[in-house]
Design a protein around this motif. Structure first.
Motif, PDB file in Angstrom:
ATOM      1  N   GLU A 256       0.832  -1.198   0.000  1.00 14.09           N
ATOM      2  CA  GLU A 256       0.000   0.000   0.000  1.00 14.09           C
ATOM      3  C   GLU A 256       0.870   1.253   0.000  1.00 14.09           C
ATOM      4  O   GLU A 256       1.910   1.298   0.664  1.00 14.09           O
ATOM      5  N   SER A 259      -3.759   5.499   2.032  1.00 14.99           N
ATOM      6  CA  SER A 259      -5.211   5.321   2.064  1.00 14.99           C
ATOM      7  C   SER A 259      -5.858   6.660   2.369  1.00 14.99           C
ATOM      8  O   SER A 259      -5.282   7.496   3.072  1.00 14.99           O
ATOM      9  N   ARG A 270      -7.926   2.972  -1.127  1.00  9.39           N
ATOM     10  CA  ARG A 270      -6.541   2.559  -0.928  1.00  9.39           C
ATOM     11  C   ARG A 270      -5.812   2.524  -2.269  1.00  9.39           C
ATOM     12  O   ARG A 270      -6.403   2.157  -3.288  1.00  9.39           O
ATOM     13  N   TYR A 271      -4.550   2.875  -2.238  1.00  7.88           N
ATOM     14  CA  TYR A 271      -3.737   2.922  -3.451  1.00  7.88           C
ATOM     15  C   TYR A 271      -2.496   2.051  -3.245  1.00  7.88           C
ATOM     16  O   TYR A 271      -1.836   2.147  -2.199  1.00  7.88           O
ATOM     17  N   TYR A 272      -2.200   1.199  -4.235  1.00 11.54           N
ATOM     18  CA  TYR A 272      -1.148   0.206  -4.086  1.00 11.54           C
ATOM     19  C   TYR A 272      -0.070   0.367  -5.158  1.00 11.54           C
ATOM     20  O   TYR A 272      -0.336   0.850  -6.271  1.00 11.54           O
ATOM     21  N   PRO A 344       1.047   3.852   4.860  1.00  8.06           N
ATOM     22  CA  PRO A 344       0.791   2.405   4.858  1.00  8.06           C
ATOM     23  C   PRO A 344       0.685   1.779   6.245  1.00  8.06           C
ATOM     24  O   PRO A 344      -0.062   0.814   6.430  1.00  8.06           O
TER      25      PRO A 344
END
Length: 447
Positions: A256, A259, A270-272, A344
């Motif tokens: 991650e 978020s 959420r961004y990964y 994260p």
């Protein structure tokens, strides 16, 4: 102008916006139990209209009421219209006539958060922590931040005089500047001692692409063998969320990045990271200071939590909230804080900032000891993180390590103009040497 991006604007004079039209359905869920409070408002409104010492028009009263309502929230929620709206759009395009300052206001005084690199303010030596008290001899007391910013902006080529109070200096400073077309050049890179140095000074729409190009350029210039990278996010006031995510992704293989959490428990995005570390696992140092804000804190926080980079310098600004800009008419917009973002590990940066792994004061600045830095926690009505933040921690500023005792004059004699960068480069060299020794394994004959 692209209005389809999520935006993390820290302060005035920064960024690009997402404009969303208001519809009548936005008001359909209004709580009918609030009508009594609205009746109070209408009663005051009608009394002012009928009895104020001079006639006052409806537009002035409604604008004042909206401004007052938003001022009761947090420093980043505001309403703009007409000329202010035009200035807002010009600013977010990163192309406007002005001085290149990121500023805030408290108690009627304009406070400098950071000058933008290569702009008139930066060239004139204006520093973070300076207070602007007069513009062209006019005292700024009782002006709003937008009004003060409007006075600093103007046609390129015109002049403006700022009166500045700098902590540690006995007398005010009068600084004359010539306005320029502020065209942001967000990413610059070069090779320093076989180390890739990437300076990212804002997060506008093309930063991720420019950062990838910088990594490719560094790889070619070093024959594919750089010792590591220094990412300079000092005085970077933030900008677009997607650009911050993509830049962090350049240095991560997975996990991650950030978020974004809104008002309800279900309102989470959420961004990964995607596979592929463009820096090939080489050592990375990220430089931060009190002007490192918003989107730049997302990058620093992600790389710190994943232990992909050492954060070095000073604690960051601490602007961990997201603003949505809603277009309310052809020439008006509401900028409203709608979410917080989290690193994260689940840390909220809001009001607390990113603490450096290695605190390094800017010894090459002769005013660094007396310079008063301004962070989110210093702003009136600043939004707190959802978890409680210890006020003592917010007040405990960057205490210089006793090892850092050299003066700016002594550093200048050694040709060191930027001590923090100098320290970062030496750190990369040490990390690279340690890695090479580890890869080589034990010496021949050793047990």
């Amino acid at each position: 102008m692209n209005f389809n991006a999520k935006y993390l604007p820290p302060l005035a004079l920064v960024g690009a916006l997402a404009l969303i039209p208001v519809t009548a359905s936005s008001f359909a869920a209004a709580d009918t139990t609030n009508y009594q409070e609205l009746e109070k408002f209408m009663s005051v409104y009608e009394r002012v209209k009928a009895n104020y010492v001079e006639p006052v028009d409806d537009k002035t009263l409604i604008k004042g009421a909206i401004d007052g309502m938003l001022q009761a929230l947090d420093p980043h929620s505001s309403y703009v219209e007409a000329n202010d709206f035009d200035q807002l759009k010009a600013t977010t395009d990163g192309n406007y006539g002005g001085l290149g300052l990121t500023v805030s206001m408290e108690d009627g005084v304009v406070k400098v958060i950071a000058p933008t690199e290569d702009t008139p303010a930066w060239k004139a030596g204006i520093k973070a922590g300076d207070y602007i008290t007069h513009i062209n001899g006019e005292f700024l007391n009782n002006l709003t931040l937008d009004e003060a910013v409007a006075k600093m902006k103007g046609n390129p080529g015109t002049q403006v005089k700022l009166t500045i109070i700098r902590p540690g200096r006995d007398k005010p400073l009068d600084v004359s500047l010539t306005r320029e077309r502020i065209e942001l050049h967000p990413v610059k890179w070069e090779i320093k001692d076989n180390i890739g140095y990437i300076n990212i000074n804002t997060f506008t729409g093309n930063v991720a692409e420019a950062t990838k190009a910088a990594l490719v350029g560094i790889d070619k210039a070093t024959g594919g063998k750089p010792l590591g990278y220094v990412i300079d996010l000092r005085s970077n006031p933030g900008g677009l969320l997607d650009q911050a995510v993509d830049v962090a992704d350049d240095f991560l293989d997975s996990g991650e990045i950030v978020s974004q959490r809104g008002r309800t428990k279900d309102d989470i995005e959420r961004y990964y990271a995607r596979p592929g570390d463009l820096a090939h696992g080489l050592p990375v140092v990220v430089l931060t200071d009190a002007g490192t804000a918003s989107a730049s804190e997302i990058v620093a926080g992600a790389l710190q939590d994943h232990r992909r980079a050492l954060i070095m310098g000073e604690k960051s600004f601490g602007k961990g909230s997201v603003q949505t800009v809603v277009q309310t008419g052809p020439e008006s917009a509401l900028r409203l804080t709608t979410a917080r973002y989290y690193t994260p590990s689940g840390r909220s940066v809001q009001a607390g900032g990113i603490d450096p792994d290695i605190p390094v004061p800017q010894l090459s600045d002769p005013d660094y000891k007396s310079r008063k830095v301004i962070r989110e926690s210093d702003l009136r009505r600043h939004l707190l993180a959802q978890s409680k933040v210890d006020d003592k921690l917010l007040e405990a500023d960057d205490t210089p390590d006793p090892r850092f005792m050299m003066t700016a004059a002594a550093l200048e004699k050694q040709g060191i103009k930027d001590f923090q960068l100098h320290y970062a480069l030496n750190t990369i060299k040490r990390l690279s040497s340690t890695a090479k020794i580890a890869q080589a394994g034990p010496a021949k004959g050793a047990r």
